[in-house]
Design a protein around this motif. Structure first.
Motif, PDB file in Angstrom:
ATOM      1  N   LYS A 237       0.828  -1.304   0.367  1.00 32.43           N
ATOM      2  CA  LYS A 237      -0.469   0.230   0.166  1.00 32.43           C
ATOM      3  C   LYS A 237       0.791   1.765  -0.028  1.00 32.43           C
ATOM      4  CE  LYS A 237      -2.969  -0.293   3.593  1.00 32.43           C
ATOM      5  NZ  LYS A 237      -3.965   0.033   4.240  1.00 32.43           N
ATOM      6  N   GLY A 238       1.884   1.163   0.209  1.00 31.09           N
ATOM      7  CA  GLY A 238       2.844   2.108  -0.071  1.00 31.09           C
ATOM      8  C   GLY A 238       3.605   2.607   1.485  1.00 31.09           C
TER       9      GLY A 238
ATOM     10  N   GLY B 136       4.700  -2.679  13.268  1.00 26.94           N
ATOM     11  CA  GLY B 136       5.060  -1.079  13.307  1.00 26.94           C
ATOM     12  C   GLY B 136       3.682  -0.938  12.265  1.00 26.94           C
ATOM     13  N   GLN B 137       2.908  -1.416  12.095  1.00 29.42           N
ATOM     14  CA  GLN B 137       3.135  -0.664  10.711  1.00 29.42           C
ATOM     15  C   GLN B 137       1.327  -1.321  10.317  1.00 29.42           C
ATOM     16  OE1 GLN B 137       3.176   2.134   9.193  1.00 29.42           O
ATOM     17  NE2 GLN B 137       5.065   1.803   9.984  1.00 29.42           N
ATOM     18  N   MET B 138       0.652  -2.371  10.257  1.00 29.36           N
ATOM     19  CA  MET B 138      -0.712  -2.708   9.998  1.00 29.36           C
ATOM     20  C   MET B 138      -0.881  -2.884  11.626  1.00 29.36           C
ATOM     21  SD  MET B 138       0.614  -6.332   8.497  1.00 29.36           S
ATOM     22  CE  MET B 138       2.088  -6.249   6.385  1.00 29.36           C
ATOM     23  N   GLN B 139      -2.677  -2.711  10.810  1.00 32.96           N
ATOM     24  CA  GLN B 139      -3.562  -3.329  12.479  1.00 32.96           C
ATOM     25  C   GLN B 139      -4.286  -4.636  12.294  1.00 32.96           C
ATOM     26  OE1 GLN B 139      -5.759   0.294  12.499  1.00 32.96           O
ATOM     27  NE2 GLN B 139      -7.168  -0.035  10.552  1.00 32.96           N
ATOM     28  N   THR B 140      -4.801  -4.780  13.588  1.00 31.78           N
ATOM     29  CA  THR B 140      -5.213  -6.453  13.859  1.00 31.78           C
ATOM     30  C   THR B 140      -5.216  -7.336  12.298  1.00 31.78           C
ATOM     31  OG1 THR B 140      -7.430  -5.273  15.028  1.00 31.78           O
ATOM     32  CG2 THR B 140      -4.999  -5.556  15.981  1.00 31.78           C
ATOM     33  N   GLU B 141      -6.282  -6.480  11.697  1.00 32.56           N
ATOM     34  CA  GLU B 141      -6.620  -8.017  11.078  1.00 32.56           C
ATOM     35  C   GLU B 141      -5.684  -8.355  10.099  1.00 32.56           C
ATOM     36  OE1 GLU B 141     -11.030  -7.726   8.858  1.00 32.56           O
ATOM     37  OE2 GLU B 141      -9.495  -6.186   7.428  1.00 32.56           O
ATOM     38  N   GLU B 142      -5.062  -7.264   9.407  1.00 31.26           N
ATOM     39  CA  GLU B 142      -3.306  -7.158   8.680  1.00 31.26           C
ATOM     40  C   GLU B 142      -2.556  -7.367   9.514  1.00 31.26           C
ATOM     41  OE1 GLU B 142      -2.897  -3.063   7.141  1.00 31.26           O
ATOM     42  OE2 GLU B 142      -1.424  -3.926   5.791  1.00 31.26           O
ATOM     43  N   ARG B 143      -1.817  -8.005  10.462  1.00 27.13           N
ATOM     44  CA  ARG B 143      -1.793  -8.295  11.149  1.00 27.13           C
ATOM     45  C   ARG B 143      -1.783  -9.945  11.248  1.00 27.13           C
ATOM     46  NH1 ARG B 143      -0.336  -5.126  16.621  1.00 27.13           N
ATOM     47  NH2 ARG B 143      -0.139  -3.454  15.121  1.00 27.13           N
ATOM     48  N   LEU B 144      -2.843 -10.482  11.322  1.00 28.30           N
ATOM     49  CA  LEU B 144      -3.275 -12.187  11.264  1.00 28.30           C
ATOM     50  C   LEU B 144      -3.273 -12.220  10.044  1.00 28.30           C
ATOM     51  CD1 LEU B 144      -4.501 -14.030  12.437  1.00 28.30           C
ATOM     52  CD2 LEU B 144      -7.417 -13.167  12.439  1.00 28.30           C
ATOM     53  N   ALA B 145      -4.287 -11.600   8.971  1.00 27.86           N
ATOM     54  CA  ALA B 145      -4.203 -11.709   7.424  1.00 27.86           C
ATOM     55  C   ALA B 145      -2.569 -12.439   6.728  1.00 27.86           C
ATOM     56  CB  ALA B 145      -4.462 -11.070   6.555  1.00 27.86           C
TER      57      ALA B 145
ATOM     58  N   GLU C 277       1.439  -7.173   3.062  1.00 26.32           N
ATOM     59  CA  GLU C 277       2.548  -7.539   3.044  1.00 26.32           C
ATOM     60  C   GLU C 277       2.841  -7.803   1.284  1.00 26.32           C
ATOM     61  OE1 GLU C 277       5.966  -9.780   5.880  1.00 26.32           O
ATOM     62  OE2 GLU C 277       4.344 -10.931   4.595  1.00 26.32           O
ATOM     63  N   LEU C 278       4.407  -7.452   1.391  1.00 28.71           N
ATOM     64  CA  LEU C 278       4.928  -7.468  -0.146  1.00 28.71           C
ATOM     65  C   LEU C 278       5.577  -9.238  -0.127  1.00 28.71           C
ATOM     66  CD1 LEU C 278       7.227  -4.152  -0.545  1.00 28.71           C
ATOM     67  CD2 LEU C 278       4.932  -4.961  -2.110  1.00 28.71           C
ATOM     68  N   CYS C 279       4.475  -9.681  -1.378  1.00 31.66           N
ATOM     69  CA  CYS C 279       4.806 -10.863  -1.064  1.00 31.66           C
ATOM     70  C   CYS C 279       6.465 -11.325  -0.577  1.00 31.66           C
ATOM     71  CB  CYS C 279       4.652 -11.700  -2.488  1.00 31.66           C
ATOM     72  SG  CYS C 279       5.927 -11.775  -3.735  1.00 31.66           S
ATOM     73  N   MET C 280       6.809 -12.563  -0.983  1.00 25.83           N
ATOM     74  CA  MET C 280       7.887 -13.305  -0.695  1.00 25.83           C
ATOM     75  C   MET C 280       8.010 -14.407  -0.542  1.00 25.83           C
ATOM     76  SD  MET C 280       7.762 -12.757   3.576  1.00 25.83           S
ATOM     77  CE  MET C 280       7.785 -10.663   2.948  1.00 25.83           C
ATOM     78  N   LYS C 281       8.656 -15.330  -1.303  1.00 26.72           N
ATOM     79  CA  LYS C 281       8.978 -16.640  -1.781  1.00 26.72           C
ATOM     80  C   LYS C 281       9.648 -17.110  -0.081  1.00 26.72           C
ATOM     81  CE  LYS C 281      11.487 -15.027  -4.043  1.00 26.72           C
ATOM     82  NZ  LYS C 281      12.019 -14.553  -5.384  1.00 26.72           N
TER      83      LYS C 281
END
Lengths: 250, 250
Positions: free
Chosen positions: A84-85, B162-171, B245-249
DNA sequence: CGAGATGTTGATGGGCCTCAATAGTCGTGG
DNA sequence: CCACGACTATTGAGGCCCATCAACATCTCG
């Protein structure tokens, strides 16, 4: 751009002989664990000093890992971005710090590194590095230590972000910075913040406004004084009380 | 407690011959970067399988670094504590994962490691390790990769906290776990959480109640189903949308 | 001097923590 | 086999910490 106080090196000087032995950072940089013999072998493999301007990038996410770097002067910020930047600052790196380990996993960097001011670096190309690791037991040891430190620092940051309140986070970071300057021979009670509020707030996982309020709060409590970027720790004990991190050296 | 499929080893069997070559984790563990010759040298230096019971500690903060470990079966939780007694989970380690790098900085562990269930480990004593690094280029390479992965993982965790909300963290974490199981040959859309809610919430920097609510929310959105610890991802695309999150292998 | 970057301070609202009660599950032993 | 307590998990109500928005002050530098 600024005056060249050092010996002759224009922007494209070829592999000048590096002298780790005369560097004032030898105690904390690569040479710290090398014997005299090892050091002379090592020096020859370090590329000439690399100079990058403020706001210039040292490497970006996805770049192939070509070298590891040591900061000679200046400061570097590393960070990660989301799709998201938004960005998350991962660390501020000061003289004596080593950089580039994030690329070890698959030979590509996974974070971005940018200069916060005009910065001088020593560069150790990976090909040289791998060869040197073969013949220099001391270098292997130093690398393990450096890598271990980086992991420990991140552990500590995770603890800070995951458990602490904003005031506690700031107190913890100020202490850490104090220790850093102390270990480098500078005052532990008065120093300059190497970064703007915006970056520090991001690093500590809070809004810049919140950071500003916390600085004001700590001043009101007579724990610190702050003017622009100049911090004075007026009550070290109180600051340590506010931080609840378990004490650590380094 | 379960049947001993391997060769004879009771609880105090002395240095039995390890067979990395026959281990089903050889592709992701130490052997992954070793040649056949190197592997046979390596095997001899791995101590016999170590077995620790649920809730038993593998090491504690401050313990001297004696070995690095590979998880053969079971799971290990690492964490850090503050002086106030709160803890922050640093990671959950599953079969194939390597453990103990946090002690590299000064030969003492800086975190605690505890078994979440009865766990089997392979142990590589540091003395052997250092000798092997001298003679096995492949091992040095593997170590660098493993250490790089650990650093990248922590970067990613810092970003999450540091940046994500709780829902985002879980996802984000569910996706990561999905990738992990996929890389190990298991289903990426249905798996079991290896940890209780309390630990996962702590790891993700939120209250257990909040975690529970986020699970409920994701279920309501038809993104996942969850029953006790059994997770089914019903809409992978939606889950990826929720994570930024940016995708990662890996 | 003016424009942009940087930092401070105030008002407001919301995300998430806390406290509390309930329900479901597991291990242990009678 | 079932009962009991301990642990684990879910759900609701209330409130606080901190993010957001906005205005203003200060500094930097062309």
């Amino acid at each position: 751009m600024s005056m060249a106080t050092t010996t002759s090196n224009t922007s494209k000087d070829a592999t000048a002989v590096n002298s780790c032995n005369h560097c004032n950072l030898k105690k904390i940089c690569f040479p710290s664990g090398l014997s005299t013999d090892e050091l002379s072998t090592f020096e020859g493999s370090v590329e000439k000093t690399l100079k990058i301007a403020k706001k210039e990038k040292l490497y970006s996410r996805g770049d192939p890992l070509t070298s590891v770097y040591a900061i000679k002067a200046g400061s570097i910020k590393t960070y990660l971005s989301t799709s998201k930047g938004q960005a998350q600052v991962l660390g501020f790196h000061l003289p004596g710090d080593l950089l580039g380990f994030d690329g070890f996993a698959d030979d590509h960097h996974t974070s971005d590194a940018i200069a916060m001011e005009d910065t001088l670096l020593c560069e150790l190309p990976m090909t040289n590095f791998e060869n040197l690791c073969e013949v220099l037991p001391g270098l292997r040891k130093v690398m393990m230590q450096q890598v271990g430190s980086e992991i420990s620092r991140h552990h500590s940051l995770v603890l800070t972000l995951g458990q602490m309140q904003t005031e506690e986070r700031l107190a913890t970071y100020l202490l850490r910075l104090s220790c850093y300057y102390n270990s480098r021979g500078y005052s532990c009670s008065q120093f300059n913040l190497p970064m703007p509020r915006h970056d520090l707030a991001n690093f500590l996982g809070m809004a810049p406004e919140t950071l500003s309020r916390m600085f004001a709060k700590l001043e009101k409590l007579n724990v610190i004084s702050i003017n622009r970027r100049e911090v004075t720790i007026d009550n070290m004990d109180a600051l340590m009380d506010l931080s609840h991190e378990l004490c650590m050296k380094d």
